[in-house]
Design an enzyme around this catalytic site. Structure first.
Site, short mmCIF file in Angstrom:
data_model
loop_
_atom_site.label_atom_id
_atom_site.label_comp_id
_atom_site.label_asym_id
_atom_site.label_seq_id
_atom_site.Cartn_x
_atom_site.Cartn_y
_atom_site.Cartn_z
N CYS A 45 109.38 100.79 -17.41
CA CYS A 45 109.22 100.92 -15.96
C CYS A 45 110.30 100.09 -15.25
O CYS A 45 110.74 99.06 -15.75
CB CYS A 45 107.84 100.45 -15.54
N ASP A 47 109.86 98.31 -12.76
CA ASP A 47 109.23 97.10 -12.20
C ASP A 47 110.04 95.84 -12.53
O ASP A 47 110.44 95.63 -13.68
CB ASP A 47 107.81 96.98 -12.80
N ARG A 49 109.22 92.97 -12.95
CA ARG A 49 108.56 92.02 -13.85
C ARG A 49 108.66 92.43 -15.32
O ARG A 49 108.11 91.76 -16.19
CB ARG A 49 107.09 91.87 -13.45
N HIS A 101 102.95 99.17 -18.63
CA HIS A 101 102.60 97.78 -18.31
C HIS A 101 101.42 97.68 -17.36
O HIS A 101 101.08 98.65 -16.68
CB HIS A 101 103.82 97.04 -17.73
N CYS A 104 100.88 98.28 -12.78
CA CYS A 104 101.96 99.22 -12.47
C CYS A 104 101.67 99.93 -11.14
O CYS A 104 100.63 100.58 -11.01
CB CYS A 104 102.15 100.24 -13.59
ZN ZN Z 1 105.39 100.11 -13.38
#
Ligand code: ZN
Length: 239
Positions: A45, A47, A49, A101, A104
């Site tokens: 992803c 993301d 993080r 994850h 999300c």
């Molecule tokens: Zn995500």
């Protein structure tokens, strides 16, 4: 922090990092510049993080990467398909790792009925399809966070099915034992869990990537070696 401040900080941080790396190992950058032979293709992803090289404790040169919103693997997405083909056919990676994850945003959006707007609703359609296919199970989960974790896991399962149907991947599995792994990153603990799907099917509960010698799997990058063990205690050694 204002946007330009974050950018200025990032550039000065890069200078410090490059200086430290070069000082620590004068061969590091000349070696990197000579070419890449990563052992892992990571599909994850976007993301902020979930920065794959950082959370794996690896180094530049170790992981070839494609990340998109909610790590959606769609067979008609030419971007994902091109990355997979280059990594598998040309770079000959040994592991393809698809990683979902916790927390999300894409998963949360797909669970709701509200429109996100713009192109995002179209992008999230495969995840909506996963939601609809598992409606009963997902609706039976009362805790919002757990429901988001479950749809993210189901999304990895759906993605693994697409990967296992990919012709380049099928050929590489048959010809040279390419391994495909479905995994899940828990942001709250920093740990990656092997979902036991892909070529390592049936190894559910096994922590880390599926083992080549039963107890542990060594992923040897150009600059570091990550050892996954069944007890969840992984270690990394600089090469
Ligand atoms: Zn995500």
């Amino acid at each position: 922090m204002a946007a330009e401040d974050a950018f200025t900080y990032a550039l000065s941080s890069n200078q410090a990092w490059a200086g430290y790396k070069g000082h620590q190992n004068p061969d590091f950058f000349p070696k990197l510049a000579s070419g890449q032979s990563p052992a892992i293709l990571w599909l994850g992803c976007s993301d902020s993080r979930c920065p794959e090289t950082t959370i794996l404790g690896l180094q530049p040169g170790d992981v070839f990467v494609h990340r998109n919103i909610a790590n959606i693997i769609s067979p008609t997405d030419i971007n994902t398909a091109a990355v997979i083909e280059y990594a598998v056919v040309h770079l000959k990676v040994k592991h393809v790792v698809l990683c979902g994850h916790s927390s999300c945003g894409g998963a949360a959006a797909a669970l709701g009925d509200n429109r996100v707007g713009g192109v995002l609703d179209i992008w999230l359609m495969p995840l909506k399809a996963v939601r609809n296919a598992h409606k009963e199970e997902l609706e039976s989960i009362t805790d919002d966070k757990k429901r988001a974790v479950r749809i993210a896991e189901l999304n990895v399962e759906a993605g693994i099915n697409v990967l296992m149907a990919n012709a380049s991947i099928q050929d590489a599995i048959a010809e040279r034992g390419l391994q495909v792994h479905g995994t899940f990153f828990d942001i709250g603990t920093g740990r990656i869990r092997d979902l036991g799907i892909g070529t390592g099917k049936g190894k559910g509960g096994h922590h880390g990537l599926s083992g080549v010698n039963g107890d542990s799997d060594i992923v040897r990058g150009k600059h570091a070696m990550l050892v996954f063990r069944t007890d969840g205690e992984s270690s990394m050694q600089a090469l």
